[in-house]
Design an enzyme around this catalytic site. Structure first.
Site, PDB file in Angstrom:
ATOM      1  N   CYS A  70       1.201  -1.561   0.037  1.00 28.36           N
ATOM      2  CA  CYS A  70      -0.077  -0.197  -0.136  1.00 28.36           C
ATOM      3  C   CYS A  70       1.122   1.387   0.189  1.00 28.36           C
ATOM      4  O   CYS A  70       1.906   1.153   1.035  1.00 28.36           O
ATOM      5  CB  CYS A  70      -1.310  -0.340   1.260  1.00 28.36           C
ATOM      6  SG  CYS A  70      -1.999   1.581   1.778  1.00 28.36           S
ATOM      7  N   CYS A  73       0.585   3.519   3.716  1.00 30.15           N
ATOM      8  CA  CYS A  73       1.522   2.588   4.596  1.00 30.15           C
ATOM      9  C   CYS A  73       2.212   1.557   4.794  1.00 30.15           C
ATOM     10  O   CYS A  73       2.774   1.578   5.877  1.00 30.15           O
ATOM     11  CB  CYS A  73       0.037   2.039   5.992  1.00 30.15           C
ATOM     12  SG  CYS A  73      -0.522   0.803   5.266  1.00 30.15           S
ATOM     13  N   CYS A 119      -7.158  -1.046   2.033  1.00 22.20           N
ATOM     14  CA  CYS A 119      -6.359  -1.669   3.145  1.00 22.20           C
ATOM     15  C   CYS A 119      -6.528  -1.685   5.093  1.00 22.20           C
ATOM     16  O   CYS A 119      -7.302  -1.180   4.680  1.00 22.20           O
ATOM     17  CB  CYS A 119      -4.925  -0.440   2.551  1.00 22.20           C
ATOM     18  SG  CYS A 119      -3.357  -0.593   3.890  1.00 22.20           S
ATOM     19  N   CYS A 122      -4.776   0.560   6.577  1.00 18.81           N
ATOM     20  CA  CYS A 122      -4.901   2.088   7.191  1.00 18.81           C
ATOM     21  C   CYS A 122      -6.192   2.757   6.395  1.00 18.81           C
ATOM     22  O   CYS A 122      -6.667   3.511   6.198  1.00 18.81           O
ATOM     23  CB  CYS A 122      -3.712   2.448   6.263  1.00 18.81           C
ATOM     24  SG  CYS A 122      -4.230   2.539   4.549  1.00 18.81           S
ATOM     25  N   CYS A 142      -9.026  -5.523  -8.856  1.00 20.48           N
ATOM     26  CA  CYS A 142      -8.788  -4.985  -9.932  1.00 20.48           C
ATOM     27  C   CYS A 142      -8.432  -3.542  -9.084  1.00 20.48           C
ATOM     28  O   CYS A 142      -9.152  -3.118  -8.998  1.00 20.48           O
ATOM     29  CB  CYS A 142      -9.647  -4.066 -10.975  1.00 20.48           C
ATOM     30  SG  CYS A 142      -9.164  -3.532 -12.400  1.00 20.48           S
TER      31      CYS A 142
END
Length: 155
Positions: A70, A73, A119, A122, A142
């Site tokens: 991510c 984070c 995510c 976060c 996707c």
């Protein structure tokens, strides 16, 4: 310090002039460097739920061994081993790196077609998951490439 000033300090109240900003509090990376600031595109995607233009992220074409973290984070959310070319212009994965790495939730406008992927660490918006993917899961994650950071590994 004694008396009323000590009480204010102990309870979190400050009596002196405002403190100046200290060093960056950005989460350090494994090699000790600080994570770079997010671009306007990354902020629009991760924070506001925007979608990047198809074929706009170089990660759609990434083929090296590694993992995808991510961009907000640094949590590992997908593995290169689970990536495939869906032909849509976005990085596509059959599954997350770990089932606990992401959260799926219904999308008000597209709830019968897809679910939003965020995510788990976060809450940053990553993309969408559809039920038209290849085996073994039958799902197509996707994902906005600009919401990810690719980390190449040796194996």
């Amino acid at each position: 310090m004694t008396g009323f000033g000590a009480l204010l300090t102990l309870t979190g109240w400050r009596t002196g002039p405002p403190r100046t900003a200290g060093p960056s509090t950005a989460a350090p990376l494994a090699d000790g460097h600080r994570r770079p600031r997010l671009t306007q595109t990354q902020l629009a995607i991760l924070r506001d739920g925007a979608t990047e233009e198809p074929f706009s992220s170089p990660l759609a074409y990434e083929e090296r061994v590694g993992h995808y973290d991510c961009a907000r984070c640094g949590s590992t959310v997908y593995r290169a081993a689970d990536k495939y070319d869906s032909g849509t212009g976005w990085p596509a994965f059959v599954q997350p790196a770990d089932p606990e790495a992401i959260r799926r939730s219904p999308e008000p406008k597209l709830e019968d077609v897809s679910q939003q992927v965020t995510c788990a660490r976060c809450g940053g918006h990553l993309g969408r998951v559809y039920d038209d993917g290849p085996p073994p899961t039958g799902r197509r994650h996707c994902i906005n490439g600009h919401a990810l950071v690719f980390i190449a590994t040796d194996a």
